[in-house]
Write an enzyme that holds these catalytic residues in place. Structure first.
Site, short mmCIF file in Angstrom:
data_model
loop_
_atom_site.label_atom_id
_atom_site.label_comp_id
_atom_site.label_asym_id
_atom_site.label_seq_id
_atom_site.Cartn_x
_atom_site.Cartn_y
_atom_site.Cartn_z
N SER A 268 0.86 -1.19 0.00
CA SER A 268 0.00 0.00 0.00
C SER A 268 0.89 1.23 0.00
CB SER A 268 -0.86 0.03 1.26
OG SER A 268 -0.08 0.51 2.36
N ASP A 269 0.36 2.38 -0.40
CA ASP A 269 1.12 3.61 -0.17
C ASP A 269 1.00 3.96 1.32
OD1 ASP A 269 2.72 5.80 -0.46
OD2 ASP A 269 1.59 6.71 -2.09
N TRP A 270 1.76 4.95 1.70
CA TRP A 270 1.88 5.35 3.11
C TRP A 270 0.50 5.61 3.73
CZ3 TRP A 270 6.66 7.05 5.70
CH2 TRP A 270 6.42 7.66 6.94
N ALA A 272 -2.23 4.34 3.29
CA ALA A 272 -3.37 4.33 2.37
C ALA A 272 -4.47 3.37 2.83
CB ALA A 272 -2.92 3.99 0.96
#
Ligand code: BGC
Length: 720
Positions: A268-270, A272
């Site tokens: 996942s992105d930070w 997210a």
């Protein structure tokens, strides 16, 4: 390790150990644990025990080798099964030696060079203990208000795909040999998907486009990255069809895992995953975790959603252990692919010091590259500079070392060579007036500026933005330079019209005023550590500029999004009808950009002539060979990038007015002529149809060849 052994390892893992592998945290979590002290800071906030910490799968954002050593050693001492940690970092355009920002690199239109840079970055990263880089950013971008445009390769799917694949190859080399090749790191292509289409260019904002647009414009660069072997994919922050990417089963399972056959690690992105709560599709972290893990997101970056909820979800029967096992296997597989089980320090054991950084050869590569990525936008005969003239260097960027750009990992501004120091080597008597602020010029400064500008033969104006004005969370509603800088050009012009403006910035800007008042205009972007010398190489003609814009520069912010490969309309504007009312146009500004995609000048001139086609019709199994002669009609050697565009005149689904299909770079001596050959096959004519299959329409296609996207039509061909 054999695949079988990975499965055996998995069998030995407790559910807590498995879930731990799916968590990624920053190094500061480890700093709180000295083995005896109390649990404080992030660990306490997250209600995470030290035992849980020593089960996590990965750390992001270490800055030194000793930090990696320390964390890995402490971790291995405490991890029951001795599973090593994976270290990831944002090595975006260099590790410590900083190369030009990716948008600048894209301006070189040079896939080989980008591959080389990526391989230097890999080398430096390995020496600092990094195993994975969160690069390349494959997001297509057509809105320069979005700050992250500086991390992209611009507005064209073809160029974007080509360059994205180059980064991956450069970082990874042979993707199957990362376990032997400790000069390489794994690449994480991001952000899946559509992040570049954030509404109104505002970061993290809504994204909404049709499936066709997804397949046609946004997916190709990711496909190219995966084809080149990218080991990881990162999700994006935005929604797609109303569902945030990290919890979007259709997107991640059907499209990414099935259609694109991605079997690697999906991260996942930070934060997210937790952001699904404010997005409004999860009531709490548990529901967010359920949505993410059910969408096949393997690793949770920087939230405790997985850590705090997966076990409970399993107990409640909302997920199966098999789902968790799949995710864990992706993590273990990557660790194995990197050879971490055999050497958790990946060749670093015993080494304390990085050795790659700042060698002369890397410095000169950075300089060469920076010069290759600077775009000459205008030149009314002032460039290259005459070394006999008196030159004054004026402006807020004259002595600034803020020339690295955002995401400059451990690069330090203090190591960057500014324009003044570099220019002084050529002009020992250089006059310099630095202005203190980007947005204001004081009365005293005005006085000196006017005096110095009057004294000089030529004024080099160094204008631009700070690094923080582009990159993540740096969207802008107005993409002009501050009024004070526009004023500076105007006032100086009245005193001395011989102005060469050099721009330092991370996005296409609306430059009408600046361009009008400058005799010459050089887009230097954020050129990196060797920025000053590289600019001077161009200014004094040691390097002949050859870069081409990977994104259109609008006349005014209101034109954005503006891109060359737009669709037609039922009422397109033409030269003939442009005075009429009911056509697709603005009444206050032209439709065209100030500088189009593919545009960039040289100190010499080229002509393209003698166009020949081997045939005017092609079939599924035949091709058309087009040859043109390119001639350097100027006085110095130069490089030209010859570009081929096509347009499908009557398609099943309306096609862009032009699409880049190929380009060739050639270097020609004065008066030298060289044949450039393009082959068109049915592949170049295909696109995604309404049945979501790639095919070509029978019928006519326009062919354009030139040195920018305004290339003239040179032929029509027919697919029969
Ligand atoms: C960015 C990613 C980056 C990650 C880790 C996020 O905020 O969107 O591109 O890789 O942080 O630093």
């Amino acid at each position: 390790m054999e695949k079988k052994q990975l499965h055996k390892l998995l069998e030995q893992m407790t559910i807590e150990e498995k879930i731990g592998q799916l968590v990624q945290l920053t190094p500061n979590f480890f700093e709180e644990t000295d083995g005896k002290g109390e649990i404080t800071g992030p660990l306490m906030e997250w209600g995470m025990s030290k035992r849980e910490l020593y089960n996590i799968g990965s750390v992001l954002g270490t800055h030194t080798l000793s930090q990696v050593h320390q964390i890995q050693a402490a971790y291995l001492k405490n991890n029951r099964l001795g599973i090593p940690l994976l270290f990831m970092a944002d090595v975006i355009h260099g590790y410590e030696i900083i190369f030009p920002i990716p948008l600048a690199l894209a301006s070189s239109w040079n896939p080989e060079l980008i591959e080389e840079i990526a391989s230097i970055s890999a080398l430096e990263s390995v020496e600092a203990g990094v195993n994975v880089t969160f690069s390349p950013m494959a997001d297509l971008v057509r809105d320069p208000r979005w700050g992250r445009v500086m991390e992209s390769s611009g507005e064209d799917p073809y160029l974007n795909s080509l360059l994205t694949a180059s980064y991956v190859r450069g970082y990874q080399g042979d993707a199957d040999k990362l376990n032997e090749n400790f000069n390489k790191i794994a690449a994480c292509v991001k952000h899946f998907i559509g992040y570049g289409a954030s509404e109104a260019g505002r970061d993290y904002n809504t994204v909404d486009f049709s499936d066709l647009v997804l397949y046609q414009d946004y997916l190709p660069s990711f496909e190219a990255a995966l084809k080149a072997g990218a080991k990881l994919v990162m999700t994006s922050f935005n929604t797609i069809k109303g569902i945030p990417a990290s919890g979007n089963q259709w997107l991640l399972k059907d499209v990414l895992r099935n259609d694109l056959n991605f079997q690697g690690l999906l991260i996942s992105d930070w934060a997210a995953i937790a952001e699904m709560i404010p997005h409004g599709i999860a009531v709490d972290k548990k529901e967010a975790a359920l949505k993410a893990v059910s969408s096949s997101v393997d690793m949770d970056m920087m939230t405790n959603c997985y850590q705090s909820s997966l076990k409970e979800l399993l107990k409640e029967g909302k997920i199966t252990e098999d789902t968790i096992d799949q995710a864990v296997l992706h993590v273990l597989q990557l660790k194995n692919d990197l050879g971490l089980f055999e050497d958790p320090y990946r060749g670093m054991k015993g080494k304390q010091q990085k050795t790659v950084t700042f060698t002369e050869s890397i410095q000169s590569k950075a300089r060469e590259l920076a010069a290759q990525s600077m775009v000459l936008l205008k030149n009314k005969d002032l460039l290259p500079l005459d070394l006999k003239k008196t030159v004054a260097l004026i402006g807020p960027k004259a002595t600034s070392q803020d020339i690295l750009g955002a995401w400059s990992w451990v690069g330090k501004q203090s190591q960057a060579i500014n324009l003044k120091d570099a220019l002084k080597k050529e002009y020992p008597d250089l006059l310099t007036v630095e202005t203190d602020s980007l947005t204001k010029i004081t009365a005293n400064e005005w006085e000196t500026i006017k005096r110095v500008a009057a004294k000089a033969d030529i004024v080099v104006l160094a204008l631009g933005e700070s690094s923080e004005e582009s990159g993540e969370a740096a969207s802008k509603a107005t993409i002009r330079l501050p009024e004070a800088q526009e004023q500076l050009v105007k006032v100086i012009k009245a005193i001395n019209p011989n102005i060469v403006t050099v721009l330092f910035n991370g996005r296409p800007l609306a430059l009408e005023e600046i361009a009008e008042n400058s005799s010459s205009l050089l887009e230097a972007w954020f050129p990196g550590t060797q920025g000053g010398p590289a600019i001077v190489d161009i200014l004094v003609g040691k390097v002949n500029p050859s870069a081409k814009l990977p994104m259109s520069f609008p006349k005014t912010t209101g034109q954005v999004p503006i891109y060359y490969n737009h669709m037609s309309t039922g009422r397109p504007m033409t030269q003939q009808n442009k005075q009429e009312k009911y056509i697709s146009k603005y009444i206050d500004v032209a439709n065209e950009p100030l500088y189009p995609f593919g545009y960039g000048l040289s100190y010499t001139n080229f002509i393209i002539e003698d166009m020949k086609l081997s045939a005017t019709q092609l079939t599924e199994n035949t091709k058309i060979v087009i040859t043109v002669n390119v001639k350097n009609i100027g006085k110095i050697v130069g490089k030209e990038i010859v570009q081929l565009y096509l347009h499908d005149i009557s398609a099943e689904i309306a096609r862009p007015v032009k699409e880049l299909k190929n380009f060739k770079a050639i270097i020609l001596e004065p008066n030298q002529k060289q044949e450039v050959k393009f082959e068109i096959t049915v592949d170049d004519l295909t696109y995604i149809h309404s049945n979501f299959k790639k095919s070509a329409d029978k019928g006519f296609f326009e062919v354009f060849i030139g040195t920018e996207s305004r290339a003239p039509k040179i032929a029509e061909i027919e697919y029969v």
